[in-house]
Design a protein around this motif. Structure first.
Motif, PDB file in Angstrom:
ATOM      1  N   THR A  88      50.994  44.780  -8.631  1.00 39.57           N
ATOM      2  CA  THR A  88      50.921  44.332  -9.732  1.00 39.57           C
ATOM      3  C   THR A  88      49.678  43.827 -10.605  1.00 39.57           C
ATOM      4  O   THR A  88      48.400  43.903  -9.753  1.00 39.57           O
ATOM      5  N   GLU A 131      56.922  38.642 -18.706  1.00 42.59           N
ATOM      6  CA  GLU A 131      56.463  37.775 -17.505  1.00 42.59           C
ATOM      7  C   GLU A 131      56.038  36.384 -18.453  1.00 42.59           C
ATOM      8  O   GLU A 131      56.359  36.105 -17.299  1.00 42.59           O
ATOM      9  N   SER A 139      53.320  47.467 -11.469  1.00 40.70           N
ATOM     10  CA  SER A 139      53.371  47.162 -12.505  1.00 40.70           C
ATOM     11  C   SER A 139      52.285  47.282 -13.169  1.00 40.70           C
ATOM     12  O   SER A 139      51.543  46.942 -12.782  1.00 40.70           O
ATOM     13  N   ALA A 159      60.382  41.593 -14.083  1.00 42.64           N
ATOM     14  CA  ALA A 159      60.290  41.861 -12.775  1.00 42.64           C
ATOM     15  C   ALA A 159      61.473  41.252 -11.607  1.00 42.64           C
ATOM     16  O   ALA A 159      61.155  42.157 -10.256  1.00 42.64           O
ATOM     17  N   ARG A 195      48.764  41.580  -6.085  1.00 45.13           N
ATOM     18  CA  ARG A 195      48.344  41.007  -7.970  1.00 45.13           C
ATOM     19  C   ARG A 195      46.391  41.293  -7.761  1.00 45.13           C
ATOM     20  O   ARG A 195      45.576  41.044  -7.166  1.00 45.13           O
ATOM     21  N   HIS A 207      53.012  44.210 -16.869  1.00 42.04           N
ATOM     22  CA  HIS A 207      53.832  43.403 -17.696  1.00 42.04           C
ATOM     23  C   HIS A 207      53.667  43.991 -19.656  1.00 42.04           C
ATOM     24  O   HIS A 207      52.221  43.928 -19.285  1.00 42.04           O
ATOM     25  N   ASP A 221      54.148  39.513 -11.592  1.00 43.77           N
ATOM     26  CA  ASP A 221      55.356  40.212 -11.711  1.00 43.77           C
ATOM     27  C   ASP A 221      55.282  40.269  -9.952  1.00 43.77           C
ATOM     28  O   ASP A 221      56.589  40.830  -9.828  1.00 43.77           O
ATOM     29  N   HIS A 222      54.340  40.018  -8.613  1.00 41.13           N
ATOM     30  CA  HIS A 222      54.045  40.113  -7.248  1.00 41.13           C
ATOM     31  C   HIS A 222      55.052  39.557  -7.089  1.00 41.13           C
ATOM     32  O   HIS A 222      55.590  39.585  -6.128  1.00 41.13           O
ATOM     33  N   ASP A 274      47.696  42.108 -13.223  1.00 39.69           N
ATOM     34  CA  ASP A 274      47.850  41.848 -14.688  1.00 39.69           C
ATOM     35  C   ASP A 274      46.727  41.080 -14.898  1.00 39.69           C
ATOM     36  O   ASP A 274      45.952  40.254 -13.757  1.00 39.69           O
TER      37      ASP A 274
END
Length: 458
Positions: free
Chosen positions: A220, A194, A140, A201, A317, A142, A304-305, A222
């Motif tokens: 994730t 997020e 993922s 998430a 992450r 965000h 988001d993890h 990020d």
């Protein structure tokens, strides 16, 4: 039950051949160190230019704040999510990639001033092997953004690094990998809200838990956009990978209690996943280091993890090595000659591509490999200096056998390994007092699962 017994002489020879510390690669099993041509092809196709194009397009929506405009075709989060979905549908045309919105209404909360629709864009590439297609790997980024005031839904918030960089990487991976087949399923996800509290998430992770989805790993991405830190240092040769040991809960469950009892705090499912990502990422992206940070995230921060970790999934992450906070969560402005704001001119698109290649290599290797062995146990029913491990056989039809891995108790990564064949029990002439063990499944092409840490078998 098939049982392999490894002599001390063979172990000594393997360790000597490996310099006493490197992973040994004995004969008789698949070559687990060779490059898989499919993964090399995927890594080579990751394009910095396309990533740059995606980021500029996302920045062009001016703001992607969660509560920004949803009706305009050119500005706000609604336009952004519709473009992401259409772009994934375009590049996935003619492939098995399935693109959809995943939405829910978030009620009023600390960072949501009115009931707001939160929409994730989810692209699913179904696995092709019957025994593996229910096993899923999620990646993922965000796509929402913010400026200095987290509640400001109108001001410009370009979010080029936080987190158009992660969103662009996920989109690029989806478009490249959609043309390939994998045994297991891969989910490419751009999530919303997020910045308002990990809302997108959290919704997806909770649905996965309620539906008993087999999420075998989640990454994730990020803030992966810049190779230049706030002090001007340029470091484009590594990425931080945050990996949790034991969760900070009031009470430990049986699994975490077992890890504590056996000294296996560094052998959580997320740490095992991180070892695999580091090994595969560094194998396929030469000269680039995956720096495993033994924390769930940056100091007292989150991403988001975390909703996945909180629901018992292995999750990691990716973040650049040195953040520059002048270009995160800042209103666009210039003060005393210094430019503030998260603008694309502060991104390093070649660096983002390297991080995306690490992600893609790790995802591909996981989705091609068998599942990690189940019910792995370390026999403790008699006092001896040997160590005997037992496990349940995998269901995949292409499993060639299993590999025992080990390391000294102070080592972060596996130091030795031995292919023991297609058996469900093996004994090695190493003391369980002095080493940590794991068991990996290996398929006929040499694809290797993450290791499973054994629990005691009394």
């Amino acid at each position: 039950m098939p049982h392999a017994r490894i002599s001390s002489g063979l172990l000594a020879a393997l360790l000597a051949a490996a310099g006493g510390s490197a992973l040994a690669a004995p004969g008789g099993g698949p070559d687990v160190s060779r490059h898989q041509p499919q993964i090399d092809k995927i890594v080579a196709e990751i394009s910095p230019k396309r990533i740059e194009t995606y980021i500029h397009k996302l920045v062009g929506f001016e703001t992607r704040h969660t509560m920004s405009d949803t009706t305009s075709d050119t500005r706000g989060i609604g336009a952004a999510r519709r473009w992401i979905k259409s772009e994934l549908e375009r590049c996935g045309a003619g492939t098995r990639l399935q693109v959809a919105f995943d939405s829910h209404i978030a009620p009023v909360s600390a960072r949501i001033s009115r009931p707001t629709e939160i929409v994730n864009v989810v692209a699913t590439l179904p696995g092709t092997q019957d025994a593996s297609k229910d096993r899923m790997y999620v990646v993922s980024g965000h796509y929402d953004s913010r400026n200095s005031d987290v509640m400001d839904a109108e001001g410009k918030a370009p979010g080029a690094n936080d987190d158009a960089s992660g969103t662009a990487a996920v989109m690029e991976m989806a478009c490249v990998m959609a043309k390939h087949n994998f045994d297991a399923t891969i989910v490419f996800m751009t999530v919303a809200a997020e910045e308002q509290g990990l809302l997108g998430a959290t919704h997806w992770a909770e649905q996965a838990r309620q539906n008993n989805l087999n999420i075998a790993g989640m990454f994730t991405n990020d803030i992966i956009g810049s190779s230049r830190g706030d002090d001007g240092r340029v470091d484009d040769k590594q990425v931080r990978l945050f990996a949790e040991a034991l969760p900070a809960t009031k009470e430990n469950n049986d699994v975490n209690r077992m890890l504590l009892q056996t000294g296996g705090e560094n052998d959580s499912i997320s740490r095992q996943l991180a070892r695999h990502v580091k090994e595969q990422g560094e194998r396929y992206v030469k000269g680039f280091k995956v720096n495993v940070i033994q924390r769930r995230d940056r100091y007292l921060r989150g991403g988001d993890h975390m909703p996945f970790l909180e629901r018992g999934f292995a999750a990691l992450r990716f973040t650049e090595p040195n953040e520059n906070f002048d270009h995160q969560h800042q209103n666009l402005r210039t003060e005393n000659g210094k430019v503030y704001g998260d603008l694309p001119e502060f991104d390093d698109f070649n660096y983002i591509a390297k991080v995306a290649r690490v992600n893609a290599a790790a995802l591909a290797s996981l989705a091609l490999a068998p599942a990690s062995p189940r019910e792995v146990k370390l026999r403790t029913d008699k006092l001896e200096n040997d160590s005997t491990l037992v496990w349940t056989p995998n269901a995949e039809p292409d499993v060639a056998g299993y590999r025992i891995v080990w390391r000294e108790t102070t080592a972060p990564g596996w130091q030795g390994s031995l292919f023991v064949g297609n058996v469900t029990e093996a004994t090695v002439k190493l003391s369980k007092d002095n080493y940590f063990f794991g068991v990996q499944a290996v398929d006929k092409d040499g694809n290797v699962s993450p290791a499973t840490y054994p629990s005691p078998k009394r």
